[in-house]
Scaffold this motif. Structure first.
Motif, PDB file in Angstrom:
ATOM      1  N   TYR A  25      50.518  46.710  40.367  1.00 29.23           N
ATOM      2  CA  TYR A  25      50.240  46.004  41.612  1.00 29.23           C
ATOM      3  C   TYR A  25      51.140  44.784  41.766  1.00 29.23           C
ATOM      4  O   TYR A  25      51.506  44.403  42.863  1.00 29.23           O
ATOM      5  CB  TYR A  25      48.760  45.601  41.678  1.00 29.23           C
ATOM      6  N   ASP A  26      51.453  44.123  40.648  1.00 23.56           N
ATOM      7  CA  ASP A  26      52.358  42.975  40.664  1.00 23.56           C
ATOM      8  C   ASP A  26      53.621  43.436  39.944  1.00 23.56           C
ATOM      9  O   ASP A  26      53.657  43.526  38.712  1.00 23.56           O
ATOM     10  CB  ASP A  26      51.702  41.799  39.942  1.00 23.56           C
ATOM     11  N   ARG A  27      54.661  43.752  40.747  1.00 18.28           N
ATOM     12  CA  ARG A  27      55.825  44.460  40.196  1.00 18.28           C
ATOM     13  C   ARG A  27      56.506  43.688  39.068  1.00 18.28           C
ATOM     14  O   ARG A  27      56.765  44.231  37.996  1.00 18.28           O
ATOM     15  CB  ARG A  27      56.821  44.727  41.331  1.00 18.28           C
TER      16      ARG A  27
ATOM     17  N   PRO B 100      33.070  33.626  40.624  1.00 18.72           N
ATOM     18  CA  PRO B 100      33.462  35.031  40.567  1.00 18.72           C
ATOM     19  C   PRO B 100      34.952  35.117  40.297  1.00 18.72           C
ATOM     20  O   PRO B 100      35.737  34.344  40.862  1.00 18.72           O
ATOM     21  CB  PRO B 100      33.100  35.575  41.953  1.00 18.72           C
ATOM     22  N   PHE B 101      35.338  36.023  39.423  1.00 19.31           N
ATOM     23  CA  PHE B 101      36.715  36.113  38.962  1.00 19.31           C
ATOM     24  C   PHE B 101      37.371  37.414  39.416  1.00 19.31           C
ATOM     25  O   PHE B 101      38.482  37.421  39.906  1.00 19.31           O
ATOM     26  CB  PHE B 101      36.710  35.999  37.430  1.00 19.31           C
ATOM     27  N   TYR B 102      36.650  38.522  39.257  1.00 14.01           N
ATOM     28  CA  TYR B 102      37.221  39.821  39.646  1.00 14.01           C
ATOM     29  C   TYR B 102      36.103  40.797  39.966  1.00 14.01           C
ATOM     30  O   TYR B 102      35.189  40.977  39.166  1.00 14.01           O
ATOM     31  CB  TYR B 102      38.088  40.381  38.503  1.00 14.01           C
ATOM     32  N   TYR B 103      36.193  41.399  41.141  1.00 13.52           N
ATOM     33  CA  TYR B 103      35.248  42.420  41.587  1.00 13.52           C
ATOM     34  C   TYR B 103      35.943  43.743  41.347  1.00 13.52           C
ATOM     35  O   TYR B 103      36.968  44.020  41.979  1.00 13.52           O
ATOM     36  CB  TYR B 103      34.962  42.163  43.068  1.00 13.52           C
ATOM     37  N   SER B 104      35.450  44.543  40.395  1.00 14.69           N
ATOM     38  CA  SER B 104      36.247  45.669  39.918  1.00 14.69           C
ATOM     39  C   SER B 104      36.551  46.660  41.034  1.00 14.69           C
ATOM     40  O   SER B 104      35.711  46.937  41.886  1.00 14.69           O
ATOM     41  CB  SER B 104      35.546  46.378  38.753  1.00 14.69           C
ATOM     42  N   GLN B 105      37.781  47.205  40.991  1.00 14.16           N
ATOM     43  CA  GLN B 105      38.198  48.159  42.023  1.00 14.16           C
ATOM     44  C   GLN B 105      37.513  49.505  41.843  1.00 14.16           C
ATOM     45  O   GLN B 105      37.584  50.364  42.721  1.00 14.16           O
ATOM     46  CB  GLN B 105      39.712  48.348  41.988  1.00 14.16           C
ATOM     47  N   GLU B 106      36.854  49.704  40.687  1.00  9.40           N
ATOM     48  CA  GLU B 106      36.190  50.977  40.434  1.00  9.40           C
ATOM     49  C   GLU B 106      35.028  50.759  39.463  1.00  9.40           C
ATOM     50  O   GLU B 106      35.131  49.954  38.529  1.00  9.40           O
ATOM     51  CB  GLU B 106      37.197  51.961  39.834  1.00  9.40           C
ATOM     52  N   TRP B 107      33.942  51.483  39.683  1.00  5.41           N
ATOM     53  CA  TRP B 107      32.804  51.513  38.758  1.00  5.41           C
ATOM     54  C   TRP B 107      32.411  50.097  38.338  1.00  5.41           C
ATOM     55  O   TRP B 107      32.343  49.217  39.214  1.00  5.41           O
ATOM     56  CB  TRP B 107      33.153  52.416  37.566  1.00  5.41           C
TER      57      TRP B 107
ATOM     58  N   SER C 143      43.998  34.005  36.821  1.00  9.61           N
ATOM     59  CA  SER C 143      43.383  33.612  38.092  1.00  9.61           C
ATOM     60  C   SER C 143      42.690  34.793  38.770  1.00  9.61           C
ATOM     61  O   SER C 143      42.235  34.668  39.910  1.00  9.61           O
ATOM     62  CB  SER C 143      44.434  33.000  39.020  1.00  9.61           C
ATOM     63  N   GLY C 144      42.636  35.938  38.076  1.00  7.24           N
ATOM     64  CA  GLY C 144      41.922  37.085  38.638  1.00  7.24           C
ATOM     65  C   GLY C 144      42.780  38.002  39.489  1.00  7.24           C
ATOM     66  O   GLY C 144      42.253  38.874  40.175  1.00  7.24           O
ATOM     67  N   SER C 145      44.115  37.819  39.467  1.00  5.13           N
ATOM     68  CA  SER C 145      44.996  38.726  40.223  1.00  5.13           C
ATOM     69  C   SER C 145      45.183  40.013  39.441  1.00  5.13           C
ATOM     70  O   SER C 145      45.508  39.979  38.250  1.00  5.13           O
ATOM     71  CB  SER C 145      46.369  38.089  40.444  1.00  5.13           C
ATOM     72  N   LEU C 146      45.035  41.143  40.135  1.00  5.11           N
ATOM     73  CA  LEU C 146      45.227  42.450  39.499  1.00  5.11           C
ATOM     74  C   LEU C 146      46.722  42.683  39.310  1.00  5.11           C
ATOM     75  O   LEU C 146      47.481  42.722  40.274  1.00  5.11           O
ATOM     76  CB  LEU C 146      44.626  43.537  40.383  1.00  5.11           C
TER      77      LEU C 146
END
Ligand SMILES: *[C@@H]1O[C@H](CO)[C@@H](O)[C@H](O)[C@H]1NC(C)=O
Ligand SMILES: *[C@@H]1O[C@H](CO)[C@@H](O)[C@H](O)[C@H]1NC(C)=O
Ligand SMILES: *[C@@H]1O[C@H](CO)[C@@H](O)[C@H](O)[C@H]1NC(C)=O
Ligand SMILES: *[C@@H]1O[C@H](CO)[C@@H](O)[C@H](O)[C@H]1NC(C)=O
Ligand SMILES: *[C@@H]1O[C@H](CO)[C@@H](O)[C@H](O)[C@H]1NC(C)=O
Ligand SMILES: *[C@@H]1O[C@H](CO)[C@@H](O)[C@H](O)[C@H]1NC(C)=O
Ligand SMILES: *[C@@H]1O[C@H](CO)[C@@H](O)[C@H](O)[C@H]1NC(C)=O
Ligand SMILES: *[C@@H]1O[C@H](CO)[C@@H](O)[C@H](O)[C@H]1NC(C)=O
Length: 419
Positions: A83-85, A334-341, A368-371
């Motif tokens: 996601y972050d090249r 809140p830091f990261y809301y998972s993209q799956e499950w 910082s919670g960036s995917l």
């Protein structure tokens, strides 16, 4: 006036009606098993739709139907999704590999701990089969690595989290029963000396009450064990006693026996991890998988999926007041809301990046919670551990598989940092 406006609009071709679409959504980048998602696919072409996950079935982002972008199907066949090249490709290095090394049962596989002195990876398998008592060990001295069963002395039932500290494996033992392998065991903290195979119980109650499901844990620099205690062992029939304690998280000091509650705000606290310099603590709330505890259904062992409940990692600052002696978690966010499950296994890499097993894969986030990137698997991942001389071998495991990734992201050296 109105009529002429409608006339003008009717000349605009339909294809132009949607502006800002990211095109292509996905493309090859770097090594052949890697693809990049552009701009986090922030604008997708209509009509797209991602079905909800349900009960035991995790629906990945790649299963979204996007008929108007053919590039989207590239997601299905790649091991790594960046996601972050810039930072993602740097973590993967020139030749990242993903290899499913073992097919295992559909049971939960958990609590991976790498023991450097033996060059072996210990992990657990929970029921089914009911009452399964041994652990599993991967011998990394062999190539290909070898998998075998391991029974400690005395045996430890259902470790659900593990770490390595001062030569010992620390297990969060999640099960409880009055006759498991012929003896009584209750949820708590146990250690294994991997050189003698002997185990010791450090904690098995809170003023007489059984813990619910001692789940994931880590040990801090002064030897305190931080652990989560959700309700899952009741839902999964790993204990014969319904929860007696609020679902919450604790800190335990083995030298005195004292236990402190450290957070009581999460529905189902699960993964817990500390940053390398000890300033931040992360805890995941996996409330999307929840169940019923009710005197109306005294023996109901079942969990269900709730799509809109929390599947979120929270970040805290660690307050450690040398004057008062107070240790506390503050500034929860809140830091990261998972993209799956749900974000299940949770650990922090040597560089501070946060890694979590979430559905059929593992997400890597910056502090910082960036995917940054995702490892993609064909089974639901529960947990993972770094292994090997340079801690750049990453072993992940779950319901159906044990895999090995080779990349440039190093784990924290648990044999060094805290001795
Ligand atoms: C999920 O499980 C619940 C409780 O067992 C059940 O009522 C529901 O029908 C299941 N949903 C699906 C989509 O399977
Ligand atoms: C990608 O895989 C998902 C299952 O994970 C499947 O539902 C979907 O149809 C696949 N898409 C393509 C384009 O093959
Ligand atoms: C988008 O996809 C739908 C369904 O395949 C199709 O009917 C529609 O014509 C497509 N739109 C464009 C702009 O290509
Ligand atoms: C796992 O099982 C699949 C399907 O049976 C098979 O294709 C694959 O080779 C197996 N992998 C390993 C590592 O045994
Ligand atoms: C304890 O565990 C064993 C092995 O799983 C099982 O056979 C037994 O029914 C359990 N006892 C209770 C009271 O749940
Ligand atoms: C510990 O267990 C392993 C695996 O079963 C065995 O190879 C080893 O000899 C045992 N060590 C001791 C000291 O009993
Ligand atoms: C699902 O979770 C949301 C958020 O916590 C809650 O409002 C909702 O009532 C839950 N739905 C069910 C069916 O439990
Ligand atoms: C560790 O890294 C060094 C330097 O890059 C390399 O020479 C060595 O082979 C690596 N060891 C392992 C076990 O990967």
């Amino acid at each position: 006036m109105l009529i002429s406006l409608i006339t003008v609009l009717s000349f605009i071709p339909l294809a132009l009606a949607q502006v800002g679409v990211v095109n292509p959504l996905v493309q090859h980048c770097g090594p052949s098993n890697v693809v990049c998602v552009n701009r986090y696919a922030a604008v997708m072409p209509y009509h797209f739709f991602r079905p909800d996950s349900f009960n035991g079935t995790s629906i990945p982002f790649s299963a979204t139907s996007v008929p108007n972008d053919t590039s989207f199907s590239l997601l299905n066949n790649s091991n790594f999704i960046v996601y972050d090249r810039e930072r993602g490709l740097a973590i993967l290095g020139a030749n990242p590999t993903y290899e499913k090394v073992f097919n295992v049962s559909e049971a939960v596989h958990e609590a991976p701990v790498y023991v450097p002195g033996l060059n072996k990876l210990f992990l657990s398998q929970l029921a089914p089969p009911a009452g399964f008592l041994p652990q599993l060990v991967v011998d990394l001295n062999k190539e290909p690595p070898e998998l075998s069963e391991f029974l400690s002395d005395p045996p430890v039932y259902a470790p659900n989290g593990g770490t390595f500290h001062k030569g010992l494996i620390y297990w969060g033992a999640s099960g409880g029963n009055n006759s498991i392998g012929g003896t009584e065991q209750r949820a708590g903290i146990r250690t294994l000396d991997p050189h003698t195979n002997k185990t010791t119980t450090l904690l098995n109650n809170y003023f007489g009450w059984y813990f619910n499901t001692v789940d994931d844990l880590f040990v801090d620099s002064r030897g305190d064990v931080w652990f989560t205690d959700p309700d899952y062992s009741w839902f999964n029939a790993l204990t014969d006693t319904a929860p007696q304690l609020r679902s919450q998280s604790y800190r335990f000091r083995p030298s005195t026996g004292q236990v402190w509650v450290i957070d009581d705000t999460l529905g189902q606290p699960n993964g817990i991890a500390i940053s390398p310099e000890g300033r931040n603590i992360y805890i995941s709330d996996t409330s999307s998988v929840d169940g019923v505890i009710s005197s109306a259904y005294p023996h109901l062992h079942a969990s269900h999926w709730n799509q809109t409940s929390a599947h979120t990692i929270y970040k805290y600052d660690l307050l450690d007041d040398a004057v008062s002696g107070e240790v506390a978690l503050i500034n929860k966010r809140p830091f990261y809301y998972s993209q799956e499950w749900v974000p299940d296994g949770l650990k922090v890499a040597q560089n501070g990046y946060v890694v979590t097993g979430a559905g059929k894969g593992v997400d890597v986030l910056d502090c910082s919670g960036s995917l940054v990137l995702r490892i993609q698997t064909d089974y639901v991942v529960q947990n993972f551990a770094w292994a090997g001389g340079n801690l750049t071998e990453f072993w992940l495991m779950g319901q159906g598989g044990i895999s090995r990734v080779k990349w440039e992201l190093k784990g924290q050296d648990l044999s060094k940092s805290y001795t």
